[in-house]
Design an enzyme around this catalytic site. Structure first.
Site, PDB file in Angstrom:
ATOM      1  N   LYS A  52       0.885  -1.044   0.196  1.00 45.38           N
ATOM      2  CA  LYS A  52      -0.035  -0.071  -0.042  1.00 45.38           C
ATOM      3  C   LYS A  52       0.812   1.454  -0.016  1.00 45.38           C
ATOM      4  O   LYS A  52       0.648   2.243  -0.744  1.00 45.38           O
ATOM      5  CB  LYS A  52      -0.691   0.111   1.406  1.00 45.38           C
ATOM      6  CG  LYS A  52      -1.975  -1.340   1.073  1.00 45.38           C
ATOM      7  CD  LYS A  52      -2.902  -1.261   2.298  1.00 45.38           C
ATOM      8  CE  LYS A  52      -3.967  -2.291   2.238  1.00 45.38           C
ATOM      9  NZ  LYS A  52      -4.241  -2.614   3.836  1.00 45.38           N
ATOM     10  N   GLN A  96      -4.410  -1.340  10.134  1.00 40.55           N
ATOM     11  CA  GLN A  96      -4.341  -2.608   9.544  1.00 40.55           C
ATOM     12  C   GLN A  96      -4.927  -3.793  10.481  1.00 40.55           C
ATOM     13  O   GLN A  96      -4.514  -3.724  11.694  1.00 40.55           O
ATOM     14  CB  GLN A  96      -2.906  -2.940   9.235  1.00 40.55           C
ATOM     15  CG  GLN A  96      -2.796  -4.242   8.301  1.00 40.55           C
ATOM     16  CD  GLN A  96      -3.241  -4.299   6.975  1.00 40.55           C
ATOM     17  OE1 GLN A  96      -3.351  -3.234   6.386  1.00 40.55           O
ATOM     18  NE2 GLN A  96      -3.530  -5.368   6.692  1.00 40.55           N
ATOM     19  N   ASP A 119     -11.138   3.076   4.854  1.00 32.71           N
ATOM     20  CA  ASP A 119     -11.329   1.576   4.929  1.00 32.71           C
ATOM     21  C   ASP A 119     -12.631   1.367   4.946  1.00 32.71           C
ATOM     22  O   ASP A 119     -13.212   0.104   4.648  1.00 32.71           O
ATOM     23  CB  ASP A 119     -10.402   0.946   6.305  1.00 32.71           C
ATOM     24  CG  ASP A 119      -9.449  -0.046   5.665  1.00 32.71           C
ATOM     25  OD1 ASP A 119      -9.212  -0.303   4.454  1.00 32.71           O
ATOM     26  OD2 ASP A 119      -8.461  -0.192   6.687  1.00 32.71           O
TER      27      ASP A 119
HETATM   28  N1  GUN Z   1      -6.565  -6.623   6.600  1.00 32.00           N
HETATM   29  C1  GUN Z   1      -6.797  -7.353   5.624  1.00 32.00           C
HETATM   30  N2  GUN Z   1      -7.362  -6.556   4.865  1.00 32.00           N
HETATM   31  C2  GUN Z   1      -7.212  -5.311   5.134  1.00 32.00           C
HETATM   32  C3  GUN Z   1      -7.902  -4.347   4.821  1.00 32.00           C
HETATM   33  O1  GUN Z   1      -8.578  -4.197   3.496  1.00 32.00           O
HETATM   34  N3  GUN Z   1      -7.805  -3.145   5.486  1.00 32.00           N
HETATM   35  C4  GUN Z   1      -7.242  -3.235   6.717  1.00 32.00           C
HETATM   36  N4  GUN Z   1      -7.199  -2.037   7.665  1.00 32.00           N
HETATM   37  N5  GUN Z   1      -6.698  -4.433   7.088  1.00 32.00           N
HETATM   38  C5  GUN Z   1      -6.835  -5.267   6.525  1.00 32.00           C
END
Ligand code: GUN
Length: 292
Positions: A52, A96, A119
């Site tokens: 990311k 996350q 998110d």
């Molecule tokens: N863990 C697995 N997928 C995601 C996601 O799309 N966002 C976040 N914040 N954590 C994750």
């Protein structure tokens, strides 16, 4: 012949649209900013966050990050979130997941300002998206709908089975796919760990979206000829021929379903690239950008 849906190509097209909007923001002296909070050192989470942040760097999105130790307290995590809530250079905040056991995940996510919740996990955004009243759509479901539309598999009028009821994928997808709007209008069945006869549902389905987190959950005996399969799974399995010592595989038995399905997203290179690019899109929206 089965068609392998190229998620990287679709993500590239969306990236071009995002780049234009970032330039528009730049002309207004706005640089989008994303803050990432990664608790602990889970290897998979580390990889996601790295990807990311790399994409942010490529696009000119500013990033800030916090990497607290896995024994962080609830209050300390809230204080970190609060820091980014009040940071004017930050438009989006990503905590996350998963978080360590001592942390109440829902409580922590509710501390992110809804307008910075790129998110789409804050209850205010979940509510808005559920009602079809805007709000940030979580990146993976948003990406799956883009894949369907851009690969010529409009969900409208289709029978769709979703396997997996997670907050991140299954639940928001169920909602989006049934809404009366572009990318919706499907008839959707949600299957999960308490579903009695998975094949009963999957064998009648035009599109199957698999986000179960378990390998080999779908094979040729469970599907009808010509079905479209979206494999959201990312499972690490040992592979000594790889430098890393592992390879990624999906939730679907790819070789088996390839005999009958008309199209499938591969792992890697299917849904994954969309998950990253749709997060970037939400960051740009958070910074004031707009998309048609
Ligand atoms: N863990 C697995 N997928 C995601 C996601 O799309 N966002 C976040 N914040 N954590 C994750």
């Amino acid at each position: 012949m089965i068609k392998i849906i190229n998620g990287r190509e679709i993500a590239k097209d969306i990236r071009s649209e995002i780049e234009i909007e970032i330039l528009n923001l730049k002309n207004r002296n706005i640089i989008p900013g994303l803050a990432v909070i990664l608790v602990g050192d889970d290897p998979a989470s580390n990889t996601y966050v790295r990807m990311k942040q790399k994409m942010c760097a490529e696009l000119g999105i500013r990033t800030k990050d916090a990497r607290p130790n896995s024994n962080i307290s609830q209050e300390e995590l809230h204080a970190l979130i609060e820091e980014y809530n009040s940071d004017n250079e930050i438009h989006g905040i990503l905590v996350q997941l998963p978080l360590p056991d001592q942390i109440d995940e829902n409580l922590a996510l509710s501390k992110v300002l809804p307008e910075k919740d790129v998110d789409g996990f804050h209850p205010a955004n979940v509510g808005k998206v559920t009602l079809g009243e805007g709000g940030y759509v979580p990146a993976t479901p948003a990406g799956i709908i883009e894949i369907l539309l851009r690969s010529g598999n409009d969900p409208a009028g289709k029978n769709i089975v979703i396997i997996g009821r997670s907050r991140i994928v299954g639940r928001p997808l169920l909602n989006l796919l049934t809404q009366k709007r572009k990318g919706g209008n499907a008839t959707v069945t949600m299957c999960h760990t308490s579903t009695k006869d998975l094949s009963f549902h999957t064998s009648k389905s035009d599109i199957i979206i698999v986000a179960a987190g378990t390998t080999n959950i779908l094979d040729a005996s469970m599907i009808k000829e010509g079905v479209v399969i979206i494999d959201v799974g990312t499972n690490r399995v040992e592979d000594s021929s790889k430098k890393s010592g592992y390879k990624l595989i999906g939730d679907v038995n790819f070789d088996s379903v390839a005999e009958k399905a008309s199209a499938i997203t591969p792992v890697p290179g299917g849904v994954g690239p969309l998950t990253i690019i749709m997060l970037m899109k939400n960051c740009v929206i958070a910074a004031g950008g707009s998309f048609k």
